[in-house]
Design a protein around this motif. Sequence first.
Motif, PDB file in Angstrom:
ATOM      1  N   ASP A  49       0.840  -1.211   0.000  1.00 42.37           N
ATOM      2  CA  ASP A  49       0.000   0.000   0.000  1.00 42.37           C
ATOM      3  C   ASP A  49       0.871   1.255   0.000  1.00 42.37           C
ATOM      4  OD1 ASP A  49      -2.211  -1.625   0.051  1.00 42.37           O
ATOM      5  OD2 ASP A  49      -2.574  -1.428   2.199  1.00 42.37           O
ATOM      6  N   ILE A  55      -6.988   6.120  -4.268  1.00 43.74           N
ATOM      7  CA  ILE A  55      -6.449   5.024  -3.453  1.00 43.74           C
ATOM      8  C   ILE A  55      -6.894   5.171  -1.991  1.00 43.74           C
ATOM      9  CG2 ILE A  55      -4.329   3.932  -2.597  1.00 43.74           C
ATOM     10  CD1 ILE A  55      -3.058   4.540  -5.298  1.00 43.74           C
ATOM     11  N   PHE A  56      -6.822   6.397  -1.489  1.00 40.65           N
ATOM     12  CA  PHE A  56      -7.280   6.623  -0.105  1.00 40.65           C
ATOM     13  C   PHE A  56      -8.755   6.212   0.048  1.00 40.65           C
ATOM     14  CE2 PHE A  56      -3.714   9.761   0.908  1.00 40.65           C
ATOM     15  CZ  PHE A  56      -3.164   8.944   1.872  1.00 40.65           C
ATOM     16  N   MET A  66       2.166   1.856  -3.444  1.00 42.29           N
ATOM     17  CA  MET A  66       1.151   2.383  -4.373  1.00 42.29           C
ATOM     18  C   MET A  66       0.796   3.824  -4.067  1.00 42.29           C
ATOM     19  SD  MET A  66      -1.519  -0.599  -5.376  1.00 42.29           S
ATOM     20  CE  MET A  66      -2.363   0.416  -6.577  1.00 42.29           C
ATOM     21  N   ASN A 107      -4.425  -8.738   3.857  1.00 43.48           N
ATOM     22  CA  ASN A 107      -3.337  -8.173   4.672  1.00 43.48           C
ATOM     23  C   ASN A 107      -2.956  -6.769   4.209  1.00 43.48           C
ATOM     24  OD1 ASN A 107      -2.175  -9.047   2.273  1.00 43.48           O
ATOM     25  ND2 ASN A 107      -0.257  -9.665   3.232  1.00 43.48           N
ATOM     26  N   THR A 108      -3.481  -6.333   3.054  1.00 42.28           N
ATOM     27  CA  THR A 108      -3.201  -4.956   2.635  1.00 42.28           C
ATOM     28  C   THR A 108      -4.515  -4.190   2.478  1.00 42.28           C
ATOM     29  OG1 THR A 108      -3.317  -5.124   0.220  1.00 42.28           O
ATOM     30  CG2 THR A 108      -1.297  -5.921   1.244  1.00 42.28           C
ATOM     31  N   ASP A 109      -4.469  -2.918   2.839  1.00 44.54           N
ATOM     32  CA  ASP A 109      -5.701  -2.120   2.877  1.00 44.54           C
ATOM     33  C   ASP A 109      -6.275  -1.857   1.491  1.00 44.54           C
ATOM     34  OD1 ASP A 109      -5.509  -2.076   5.577  1.00 44.54           O
ATOM     35  OD2 ASP A 109      -4.648  -0.061   5.708  1.00 44.54           O
ATOM     36  N   ILE A 110      -5.399  -1.708   0.496  1.00 41.85           N
ATOM     37  CA  ILE A 110      -5.918  -1.428  -0.852  1.00 41.85           C
ATOM     38  C   ILE A 110      -6.671  -2.641  -1.375  1.00 41.85           C
ATOM     39  CG2 ILE A 110      -5.309  -0.906  -3.255  1.00 41.85           C
ATOM     40  CD1 ILE A 110      -2.938   0.736  -2.157  1.00 41.85           C
ATOM     41  N   VAL A 123      -5.703   2.475 -12.021  1.00 44.57           N
ATOM     42  CA  VAL A 123      -5.437   2.687 -10.596  1.00 44.57           C
ATOM     43  C   VAL A 123      -4.546   1.585 -10.040  1.00 44.57           C
ATOM     44  CG1 VAL A 123      -6.464   2.876  -8.294  1.00 44.57           C
ATOM     45  CG2 VAL A 123      -7.646   3.866 -10.256  1.00 44.57           C
ATOM     46  N   ILE A 124      -4.895   0.344 -10.360  1.00 46.48           N
ATOM     47  CA  ILE A 124      -4.194  -0.739  -9.666  1.00 46.48           C
ATOM     48  C   ILE A 124      -3.053  -1.360 -10.455  1.00 46.48           C
ATOM     49  CG2 ILE A 124      -6.164  -1.279  -8.197  1.00 46.48           C
ATOM     50  CD1 ILE A 124      -6.886  -3.555  -9.973  1.00 46.48           C
ATOM     51  N   ARG A 166      -1.806  -6.014 -10.146  1.00 44.72           N
ATOM     52  CA  ARG A 166      -2.964  -6.113  -9.258  1.00 44.72           C
ATOM     53  C   ARG A 166      -4.245  -6.386 -10.027  1.00 44.72           C
ATOM     54  NH1 ARG A 166      -1.355  -2.630  -4.304  1.00 44.72           N
ATOM     55  NH2 ARG A 166      -1.897  -4.054  -2.630  1.00 44.72           N
ATOM     56  N   MET A 181      -9.060   2.489   0.162  1.00 45.91           N
ATOM     57  CA  MET A 181      -8.617   1.995   1.462  1.00 45.91           C
ATOM     58  C   MET A 181      -9.687   2.245   2.536  1.00 45.91           C
ATOM     59  SD  MET A 181      -4.659   3.279   1.215  1.00 45.91           S
ATOM     60  CE  MET A 181      -3.808   2.405   2.501  1.00 45.91           C
ATOM     61  N   GLN A 196      -1.241 -10.849  -5.419  1.00 44.35           N
ATOM     62  CA  GLN A 196       0.056 -10.543  -4.838  1.00 44.35           C
ATOM     63  C   GLN A 196      -0.066 -10.448  -3.315  1.00 44.35           C
ATOM     64  OE1 GLN A 196       1.688  -6.878  -6.320  1.00 44.35           O
ATOM     65  NE2 GLN A 196       3.739  -7.708  -6.447  1.00 44.35           N
ATOM     66  N   ALA A 244       1.251   7.007  -6.464  1.00 43.60           N
ATOM     67  CA  ALA A 244       0.167   7.954  -6.763  1.00 43.60           C
ATOM     68  C   ALA A 244       0.678   9.386  -6.708  1.00 43.60           C
ATOM     69  CB  ALA A 244      -0.983   7.764  -5.783  1.00 43.60           C
ATOM     70  N   ASP A 262      -7.964  11.756  -9.500  1.00 42.52           N
ATOM     71  CA  ASP A 262      -6.753  11.975  -8.721  1.00 42.52           C
ATOM     72  C   ASP A 262      -6.368  10.635  -8.078  1.00 42.52           C
ATOM     73  OD1 ASP A 262      -4.749  13.838  -7.363  1.00 42.52           O
ATOM     74  OD2 ASP A 262      -5.648  12.798  -5.658  1.00 42.52           O
ATOM     75  N   MET A 263      -5.187  10.154  -8.456  1.00 43.77           N
ATOM     76  CA  MET A 263      -4.785   8.811  -8.053  1.00 43.77           C
ATOM     77  C   MET A 263      -4.725   8.652  -6.539  1.00 43.77           C
ATOM     78  SD  MET A 263      -4.116   5.993  -9.528  1.00 43.77           S
ATOM     79  CE  MET A 263      -3.537   6.350 -11.183  1.00 43.77           C
ATOM     80  N   GLU A 264      -4.147   9.663  -5.881  1.00 42.33           N
ATOM     81  CA  GLU A 264      -3.965   9.539  -4.433  1.00 42.33           C
ATOM     82  C   GLU A 264      -5.316   9.487  -3.713  1.00 42.33           C
ATOM     83  OE1 GLU A 264      -1.790  12.706  -2.645  1.00 42.33           O
ATOM     84  OE2 GLU A 264      -1.187  11.463  -0.938  1.00 42.33           O
TER      85      GLU A 264
END
Lengths: 403, 147
Positions: A345, B27-28, A348, B76-79, B115-116, B120, B31, B55, A352, B22-24
């Motif tokens: 994460d 992703i937020f 990524m 195990n990962t938030d995304i 995005v991914i 992914r 999540m 992955q 971003a 907006d990519m960020e």
Amino acid sequence: MIDIPAIREQFPVLHQEVNGHPLVYFDNAATTQKPQRVIDALLHYYRFDNSNIHRGVHTLADRATDGFEQTRELAAKFINAAEKEEVIFTKGTTEGINLVAHSFGRSMLHPGDEVIISAMEHHSNIVPWQMICEERGALLKVIPVTENGELILEEYARQLGPKTKMVALVHVSNTLGTVNPVRKITEMAHQAGAKVLIDAAQSVGHLPVDVQEIDCDFLVFSAHKIYGPTGVGVLYGKRAELEALPPYQGGGSMIRDVRFEKTTYNDIPYKFEAGTPTIGEVIAFKPAIEFINELGKPAIHSHEDELFRQAREGLQSIPGVRLVGQAAEASGIVSFLLEKTHLFDTGMLLDARGIAIRTGHHCTQPLMERFGIEGTCRASFAVYNTKEEVDYFLESVEKIATR
Amino acid sequence: MKPAINEIQDEIIEEFSLLENDMESTIFYIMEMGGKLPPLDEKYKVEENIVKGCQSKVWLVSSFEDGKVIFKADSNTDITKGLISLLIRVWNERTPEEILHSELYFVERIGMRKVIGSQRSNGFSSMIKQMKLYALAFQNIQHHGRE
């Protein structure tokens, strides 16, 4: 002082936006970007000089051969090899190690003999030795690593003995950035009668590397990690050591005379260069070395070291960030983890914001196991990176860590 | 009455359009949605529940109640958790037929591949495939009874 904006001008790939942000390329330990002169040399070769090397009498063959051998000469000087015949071109670091493990192993390793590596090796300096040790009935010993990411040399001294035939060790850890005392390690190995191979993939573009000063028997590195093309590597070996080894692969170039009854082999370096090599890439590797030579390693190192210290100290001061590896002697590479965000994460989220780092085990799974982690986030620097980029990177990590 | 699958897809497309590519922020947001997924009991976090081809680690379990498929998942990962929460939002408590006959057009419309990334994306496809396999299995049970 080196002129960073002028250096950046030479790297066309750096001038682009990623996800709406200027690209910040901190994945240099995986591969560096290429200056225009390297790209030009590759194009020029295919446009004007493409021909197979050696044994040709026509003009193009002569040009290609000449370019190829010029790179060999410069590569030899680059690491201060005593002569250019001690430089063998390979596909890369991995092939160089496989070549030595195979040729040395088949001729010099006997049941009960020992090979020493370390716990911070890349898989490419573990697996070839595992394979040959298994085949020859030899034993693989591993120098342990402290919590800080440093080799325990007392343990190494205990492991060395009359049965030790080879010590294969990384100069700079690709995961932790630890700089190992290769000169001392080599000296200790030689006293025990063992040969030494140094994996210089992460050091040769950043630190002074002098094979005669280190006194190692073999040293390997890749062109693509030092601003050159992919598919090219160097295996350095002392003349006597290379002459003592049997060939690795059979084929063209590596022979003197082929008879069905008996084939005799060529002299070094050709004995180890079977088949048509990546000629254009080898030729385009020369301007990459020239790029480094023009700037000078001391200047490159001092700039990169500044970025490294800024990044390491900056990360250390962000709450919720854990550094992995804090060796006193370290350079160019910093590994870290965020307490609340998984490393994938983190990678990524940085992407971003236009920041390229690497996440994962970095082909050092035993080392990750030593630290009890799945992997790390790794930022690694090259001469074209800037203080401002590190500022932006730290600000971005802090934003993710404190979200 | 639960909104139709396509109504939920349209809702997701609407929400993502507010992020203006907006990519960020995207992703937020993904999540954040993962964070709203009900926790998965530790006993389900075993090898056999892991979706192959991802992955990250993704545990996916399903059950069949009153003719509807119930999905539960964690990662195990938030995304990745956010990604599977999107699929659960669309497909949870649907009949096997609804799941099998639906077309997931929202994935394309919110620009998921961009995005991914490609690695992914393969994992995301594996999640979709696994959920459809569960739906298919429950459909068989429904039609032919338990074996």
